[in-house]
Design a protein around this motif. Structure first.
Motif, PDB file in Angstrom:
ATOM      1  N   ALA A  25       0.811  -1.221   0.000  1.00 29.52           N
ATOM      2  CA  ALA A  25       0.000   0.000   0.000  1.00 29.52           C
ATOM      3  C   ALA A  25       0.843   1.270   0.000  1.00 29.52           C
ATOM      4  O   ALA A  25       0.345   2.352  -0.306  1.00 29.52           O
ATOM      5  N   TYR A  26       2.133   1.154   0.320  1.00 32.32           N
ATOM      6  CA  TYR A  26       2.991   2.328   0.419  1.00 32.32           C
ATOM      7  C   TYR A  26       3.732   2.557  -0.892  1.00 32.32           C
ATOM      8  O   TYR A  26       4.262   1.631  -1.491  1.00 32.32           O
ATOM      9  N   ALA A  27       3.776   3.818  -1.312  1.00 31.86           N
ATOM     10  CA  ALA A  27       4.474   4.167  -2.548  1.00 31.86           C
ATOM     11  C   ALA A  27       5.970   3.924  -2.401  1.00 31.86           C
ATOM     12  O   ALA A  27       6.630   3.477  -3.328  1.00 31.86           O
ATOM     13  N   SER A  28       6.515   4.230  -1.239  1.00 27.04           N
ATOM     14  CA  SER A  28       7.938   4.027  -0.986  1.00 27.04           C
ATOM     15  C   SER A  28       8.103   3.304   0.349  1.00 27.04           C
ATOM     16  O   SER A  28       7.879   3.888   1.415  1.00 27.04           O
ATOM     17  N   ILE A  29       8.493   2.059   0.266  1.00 23.18           N
ATOM     18  CA  ILE A  29       8.710   1.280   1.486  1.00 23.18           C
ATOM     19  C   ILE A  29       9.872   1.859   2.277  1.00 23.18           C
ATOM     20  O   ILE A  29       9.852   1.895   3.504  1.00 23.18           O
ATOM     21  N   GLU A  30      10.871   2.376   1.567  1.00 27.18           N
ATOM     22  CA  GLU A  30      12.028   2.970   2.244  1.00 27.18           C
ATOM     23  C   GLU A  30      11.621   4.191   3.058  1.00 27.18           C
ATOM     24  O   GLU A  30      12.051   4.356   4.198  1.00 27.18           O
ATOM     25  N   ALA A  31      10.776   5.044   2.503  1.00 24.92           N
ATOM     26  CA  ALA A  31      10.312   6.222   3.240  1.00 24.92           C
ATOM     27  C   ALA A  31       9.488   5.808   4.456  1.00 24.92           C
ATOM     28  O   ALA A  31       9.609   6.410   5.534  1.00 24.92           O
ATOM     29  N   PHE A  32       8.683   4.782   4.294  1.00 18.51           N
ATOM     30  CA  PHE A  32       7.899   4.269   5.407  1.00 18.51           C
ATOM     31  C   PHE A  32       8.829   3.724   6.498  1.00 18.51           C
ATOM     32  O   PHE A  32       8.626   3.985   7.688  1.00 18.51           O
ATOM     33  N   ALA A  33       9.863   3.005   6.105  1.00 21.67           N
ATOM     34  CA  ALA A  33      10.836   2.462   7.059  1.00 21.67           C
ATOM     35  C   ALA A  33      11.579   3.595   7.775  1.00 21.67           C
ATOM     36  O   ALA A  33      11.841   3.499   8.981  1.00 21.67           O
ATOM     37  N   MET A  34      11.920   4.658   7.048  1.00 19.01           N
ATOM     38  CA  MET A  34      12.585   5.808   7.674  1.00 19.01           C
ATOM     39  C   MET A  34      11.664   6.448   8.704  1.00 19.01           C
ATOM     40  O   MET A  34      12.113   6.856   9.780  1.00 19.01           O
ATOM     41  N   SER A  35      10.389   6.541   8.383  1.00 26.92           N
ATOM     42  CA  SER A  35       9.418   7.115   9.303  1.00 26.92           C
ATOM     43  C   SER A  35       9.312   6.278  10.580  1.00 26.92           C
ATOM     44  O   SER A  35       9.285   6.822  11.693  1.00 26.92           O
ATOM     45  N   ILE A  36       9.262   4.965  10.420  1.00 26.61           N
ATOM     46  CA  ILE A  36       9.217   4.084  11.587  1.00 26.61           C
ATOM     47  C   ILE A  36      10.485   4.262  12.426  1.00 26.61           C
ATOM     48  O   ILE A  36      10.425   4.357  13.653  1.00 26.61           O
ATOM     49  N   THR A  37      11.624   4.322  11.751  1.00 29.72           N
ATOM     50  CA  THR A  37      12.903   4.491  12.451  1.00 29.72           C
ATOM     51  C   THR A  37      12.915   5.784  13.254  1.00 29.72           C
ATOM     52  O   THR A  37      13.293   5.800  14.430  1.00 29.72           O
ATOM     53  N   LYS A  38      12.501   6.867  12.614  1.00 27.83           N
ATOM     54  CA  LYS A  38      12.476   8.164  13.304  1.00 27.83           C
ATOM     55  C   LYS A  38      11.569   8.105  14.531  1.00 27.83           C
ATOM     56  O   LYS A  38      11.955   8.538  15.620  1.00 27.83           O
ATOM     57  N   ASN A  39      10.384   7.537  14.370  1.00 26.12           N
ATOM     58  CA  ASN A  39       9.438   7.486  15.481  1.00 26.12           C
ATOM     59  C   ASN A  39       9.947   6.617  16.629  1.00 26.12           C
ATOM     60  O   ASN A  39       9.807   6.980  17.807  1.00 26.12           O
ATOM     61  N   LEU A  40      10.540   5.478  16.301  1.00 28.06           N
ATOM     62  CA  LEU A  40      11.087   4.620  17.358  1.00 28.06           C
ATOM     63  C   LEU A  40      12.250   5.305  18.080  1.00 28.06           C
ATOM     64  O   LEU A  40      12.389   5.181  19.297  1.00 28.06           O
ATOM     65  N   CYS A  41      13.074   6.017  17.321  1.00 28.67           N
ATOM     66  CA  CYS A  41      14.184   6.750  17.946  1.00 28.67           C
ATOM     67  C   CYS A  41      13.677   7.847  18.870  1.00 28.67           C
ATOM     68  O   CYS A  41      14.205   8.031  19.970  1.00 28.67           O
ATOM     69  N   LEU A  42      12.666   8.573  18.419  1.00 29.66           N
ATOM     70  CA  LEU A  42      12.106   9.626  19.267  1.00 29.66           C
ATOM     71  C   LEU A  42      11.483   9.042  20.523  1.00 29.66           C
ATOM     72  O   LEU A  42      11.611   9.617  21.610  1.00 29.66           O
ATOM     73  N   ASP A  43      10.824   7.896  20.387  1.00 24.64           N
ATOM     74  CA  ASP A  43      10.280   7.230  21.565  1.00 24.64           C
ATOM     75  C   ASP A  43      11.396   6.850  22.531  1.00 24.64           C
ATOM     76  O   ASP A  43      11.260   6.987  23.746  1.00 24.64           O
ATOM     77  N   LYS A  44      12.503   6.385  21.986  1.00 29.66           N
ATOM     78  CA  LYS A  44      13.645   5.982  22.812  1.00 29.66           C
ATOM     79  C   LYS A  44      14.227   7.200  23.535  1.00 29.66           C
ATOM     80  O   LYS A  44      14.546   7.138  24.717  1.00 29.66           O
ATOM     81  N   ILE A  45      14.345   8.307  22.812  1.00 31.31           N
ATOM     82  CA  ILE A  45      14.880   9.538  23.403  1.00 31.31           C
ATOM     83  C   ILE A  45      13.974  10.012  24.539  1.00 31.31           C
ATOM     84  O   ILE A  45      14.441  10.399  25.607  1.00 31.31           O
TER      85      ILE A  45
END
Length: 169
Positions: free
Chosen positions: A51-71
């Motif tokens: 469903a996602y146009a760019s799986i890489e962009a979706f993965a980057m978004s997940i990474t950013k959100n998980l990192c912010l949660d960790k911070i």
């Protein structure tokens, strides 16, 4: 999505995701843990990835959100230097330590009341020490909006602290 398709579409982004996590967290072990969590989330939702146009962009978004949660979840033991001495300073008498601790607690309470975006930007800038460009990369908000949000957050905390102090008098 089968395993082979996952390997060809998702795994090539591994280094980019790791670099982003390392940049945000400044810790190799935590970045590796985040990367594992990202791939676990992507694999467990592999049937939805089409469903996602760019799986890489979706993965980057997940990474950013998980990192912010960790911070956010890290215990911050930054000592606030309100009047030129640290709270645990040997020079401070018990009354001064109490006053400083009380003021720090008031600031923490006021920060909790800020809107999420202002709280995040204030945290990244004043606690984590990130530059405006780094905050822009993390939040996706342009530098001018970051400056405005930071200014409003600081003003809100300052005004709230002054109001609390004047109320006590």
């Amino acid at each position: 999505m089968d395993l082979q398709e996952f390997k060809t579409k998702v795994l090539p982004a591994k280094q980019k995701l790791y670099r982003m996590a390392l940049f945000l967290l400044q810790n190799k072990e935590e970045a590796e843990d985040i990367l594992q969590d990202v791939f676990l989330k992507l694999w467990s939702n592999k049937h939805k990835l089409h469903a996602y146009a760019s799986i890489e962009a979706f993965a980057m978004s997940i990474t950013k959100n998980l990192c912010l949660d960790k911070i956010k979840s890290r215990k911050h033991k930054h000592v606030v230097d309100v009047v030129g001495m640290e709270i645990d300073s040997a020079e401070a008498n018990p009354y001064q330590r109490y006053e400083l601790t009380d003021q720090v607690n008031k600031v923490h309470e006021l920060v909790k009341l800020l809107p999420e975006q202002q709280r995040l930007i204030l945290h990244l800038r004043d606690v984590e020490g990130y530059g405006y460009e780094e905050i822009e990369q993390v939040t996706g908000v342009n530098v001018n909006a970051i400056r405005v949000a930071l200014s409003r957050a600081r003003k809100s905390v300052r005004d709230g602290l002054l109001k609390m102090e004047n109320y006590a008098l």
